[in-house]
Design a protein around this motif. Structure first.
Motif, PDB file in Angstrom:
ATOM      1  N   THR A 213      -6.683   4.564 -10.257  1.00  0.00           N
ATOM      2  CA  THR A 213      -6.640   4.174  -8.841  1.00  0.00           C
ATOM      3  C   THR A 213      -7.882   4.691  -8.129  1.00  0.00           C
ATOM      4  O   THR A 213      -8.529   3.952  -7.368  1.00  0.00           O
ATOM      5  CB  THR A 213      -5.370   4.730  -8.161  1.00  0.00           C
ATOM      6  OG1 THR A 213      -4.229   4.111  -8.766  1.00  0.00           O
ATOM      7  CG2 THR A 213      -5.373   4.460  -6.666  1.00  0.00           C
ATOM      8  N   ARG A 214      -8.241   5.934  -8.365  1.00  0.00           N
ATOM      9  CA  ARG A 214      -9.394   6.527  -7.680  1.00  0.00           C
ATOM     10  C   ARG A 214     -10.698   5.859  -8.102  1.00  0.00           C
ATOM     11  O   ARG A 214     -11.549   5.571  -7.263  1.00  0.00           O
ATOM     12  CB  ARG A 214      -9.436   8.039  -7.928  1.00  0.00           C
ATOM     13  CG  ARG A 214      -8.253   8.751  -7.279  1.00  0.00           C
ATOM     14  CD  ARG A 214      -8.294  10.262  -7.373  1.00  0.00           C
ATOM     15  NE  ARG A 214      -8.169  10.769  -8.733  1.00  0.00           N
ATOM     16  CZ  ARG A 214      -9.164  11.294  -9.451  1.00  0.00           C
ATOM     17  NH1 ARG A 214     -10.375  11.421  -8.947  1.00  0.00           N
ATOM     18  NH2 ARG A 214      -8.950  11.730 -10.678  1.00  0.00           N
TER      19      ARG A 214
ATOM     20  N   ALA B   8     -11.076   2.791  -9.160  1.00  0.00           N
ATOM     21  CA  ALA B   8     -11.089   1.450  -8.556  1.00  0.00           C
ATOM     22  C   ALA B   8     -11.460   1.535  -7.079  1.00  0.00           C
ATOM     23  O   ALA B   8     -12.237   0.723  -6.573  1.00  0.00           O
ATOM     24  CB  ALA B   8      -9.731   0.780  -8.734  1.00  0.00           C
ATOM     25  N   ARG B   9     -10.928   2.524  -6.365  1.00  0.00           N
ATOM     26  CA  ARG B   9     -11.250   2.693  -4.944  1.00  0.00           C
ATOM     27  C   ARG B   9     -12.737   2.961  -4.744  1.00  0.00           C
ATOM     28  O   ARG B   9     -13.358   2.407  -3.833  1.00  0.00           O
ATOM     29  CB  ARG B   9     -10.451   3.851  -4.351  1.00  0.00           C
ATOM     30  CG  ARG B   9      -9.018   3.546  -4.112  1.00  0.00           C
ATOM     31  CD  ARG B   9      -8.303   4.770  -3.569  1.00  0.00           C
ATOM     32  NE  ARG B   9      -6.892   4.504  -3.384  1.00  0.00           N
ATOM     33  CZ  ARG B   9      -5.995   5.447  -3.199  1.00  0.00           C
ATOM     34  NH1 ARG B   9      -6.352   6.719  -3.167  1.00  0.00           N
ATOM     35  NH2 ARG B   9      -4.729   5.134  -3.033  1.00  0.00           N
TER      36      ARG B   9
ATOM     37  N   SER C  39       0.686  12.127  -2.101  1.00  0.00           N
ATOM     38  CA  SER C  39       0.266  11.072  -3.018  1.00  0.00           C
ATOM     39  C   SER C  39      -0.266   9.909  -2.194  1.00  0.00           C
ATOM     40  O   SER C  39       0.363   9.476  -1.229  1.00  0.00           O
ATOM     41  CB  SER C  39       1.446  10.611  -3.863  1.00  0.00           C
ATOM     42  OG  SER C  39       1.062   9.461  -4.620  1.00  0.00           O
ATOM     43  N   THR C  40      -1.405   9.406  -2.589  1.00  0.00           N
ATOM     44  CA  THR C  40      -1.996   8.226  -1.945  1.00  0.00           C
ATOM     45  C   THR C  40      -2.064   7.078  -2.953  1.00  0.00           C
ATOM     46  O   THR C  40      -2.875   6.174  -2.806  1.00  0.00           O
ATOM     47  CB  THR C  40      -3.400   8.539  -1.381  1.00  0.00           C
ATOM     48  OG1 THR C  40      -4.249   8.893  -2.482  1.00  0.00           O
ATOM     49  CG2 THR C  40      -3.343   9.642  -0.356  1.00  0.00           C
ATOM     50  N   GLU C  41      -1.236   7.152  -3.970  1.00  0.00           N
ATOM     51  CA  GLU C  41      -1.277   6.187  -5.067  1.00  0.00           C
ATOM     52  C   GLU C  41      -1.096   4.756  -4.604  1.00  0.00           C
ATOM     53  O   GLU C  41      -1.861   3.881  -4.981  1.00  0.00           O
ATOM     54  CB  GLU C  41      -0.193   6.529  -6.093  1.00  0.00           C
ATOM     55  CG  GLU C  41      -0.297   5.713  -7.364  1.00  0.00           C
ATOM     56  CD  GLU C  41      -1.568   5.988  -8.149  1.00  0.00           C
ATOM     57  OE1 GLU C  41      -2.093   5.027  -8.731  1.00  0.00           O
ATOM     58  OE2 GLU C  41      -2.045   7.134  -8.165  1.00  0.00           O
ATOM     59  N   ILE C  42      -0.118   4.481  -3.782  1.00  0.00           N
ATOM     60  CA  ILE C  42       0.144   3.106  -3.350  1.00  0.00           C
ATOM     61  C   ILE C  42      -0.916   2.652  -2.369  1.00  0.00           C
ATOM     62  O   ILE C  42      -1.661   1.735  -2.623  1.00  0.00           O
ATOM     63  CB  ILE C  42       1.551   2.979  -2.717  1.00  0.00           C
ATOM     64  CG1 ILE C  42       2.618   3.455  -3.699  1.00  0.00           C
ATOM     65  CG2 ILE C  42       1.831   1.562  -2.260  1.00  0.00           C
ATOM     66  CD1 ILE C  42       2.664   2.710  -5.019  1.00  0.00           C
ATOM     67  N   SER C  43      -0.965   3.300  -1.227  1.00  0.00           N
ATOM     68  CA  SER C  43      -1.977   2.979  -0.227  1.00  0.00           C
ATOM     69  C   SER C  43      -1.899   4.020   0.859  1.00  0.00           C
ATOM     70  O   SER C  43      -0.940   4.781   0.944  1.00  0.00           O
ATOM     71  CB  SER C  43      -1.743   1.588   0.382  1.00  0.00           C
ATOM     72  OG  SER C  43      -0.564   1.602   1.147  1.00  0.00           O
TER      73      SER C  43
ATOM     74  N   ALA D 142      -4.053  10.956  -6.380  1.00  0.00           N
ATOM     75  CA  ALA D 142      -3.879   9.594  -6.887  1.00  0.00           C
ATOM     76  C   ALA D 142      -4.351   9.598  -8.335  1.00  0.00           C
ATOM     77  O   ALA D 142      -5.150  10.455  -8.738  1.00  0.00           O
ATOM     78  CB  ALA D 142      -4.676   8.584  -6.065  1.00  0.00           C
ATOM     79  N   SER D 143      -3.887   8.638  -9.105  1.00  0.00           N
ATOM     80  CA  SER D 143      -4.243   8.577 -10.523  1.00  0.00           C
ATOM     81  C   SER D 143      -5.746   8.294 -10.688  1.00  0.00           C
ATOM     82  O   SER D 143      -6.395   7.739  -9.789  1.00  0.00           O
ATOM     83  CB  SER D 143      -3.443   7.487 -11.227  1.00  0.00           C
ATOM     84  OG  SER D 143      -3.850   6.212 -10.768  1.00  0.00           O
TER      85      SER D 143
END
Length: 173
Positions: A118-119, A121-122, A167-171, A114-115
């Motif tokens: 994104t990471r 923020a998670r 990829s886990t970018e979206i969810s 993931a970007s």
């Protein structure tokens, strides 16, 4: 023959969520290094940055050794296993691959991606909410350090191995 499912990726890529889902899907026990580290050592953190890193690496090595012993015992009974071990550098993963091969188990490696935004923020959200996948607070400094050490598997590492990139970018659903 037992299969070991190894989940790797940079901090905040969604490894714990993915691992829990994979564990449920395969009816396989799930061993997470962060859970072991938090349970065994969270009350013993050093205040010195260098001491802290030295202690972390020593404790990580000991936990990995014990997790692998338990995983080996379980897999000997033809049970699949899901492992999230924080093997963020290629040399550590190569050592693990050799252990799996020597033990005679099958191996599938899932590399989650993931970007960076994104990471980050998670991880901030996980630190705040402290939900199901929370094991310890990851301060920005530790996030950055771990992120800088992460080595994505290269062509050589992937050759002749079952390594799957997700990829886990979206969810993560």
């Amino acid at each position: 023959m037992a299969r070991i499912h190894l989940i790797e990726g940079p901090v905040g890529a969604g490894k714990s969520t993915f691992s829990a889902q994979l564990s449920s899907q395969h009816g396989a026990p799930y061993f997470n290094l962060d859970d072991w580290m938090a349970t065994l050592f969270s009350t013993e953190r050093s205040s010195s940055s260098q001491n802290s890193m030295d202690q972390y690496l020593n404790r990580k090595a000991r936990c990995l050794e014990q997790i692998c012993k338990v995983a080996h015992d379980v897999a000997q009974h033809n049970a699949n296993i899901v492992l999230e071990l924080g093997l963020i550098q290629k040399t550590d993963r190569l050592h693990f691959y050799a252990w799996v091969e020597e033990a005679g188990f099958e191996l599938t490696v899932y590399v989650l991606e993931a970007s960076l935004p994104t990471r980050k923020a998670r991880v901030k959200e996980r630190n705040l909410i402290q939900g199901d996948t929370f094991s310890m607070v990851v301060p920005d400094e530790i996030f950055d350090r771990a992120n800088n050490f992460w080595e994505t598997p290269d062509e050589d590492e992937c050759a002749n191995r079952d390594i799957r990139f997700h990829s886990t970018e979206i969810s993560i659903q």
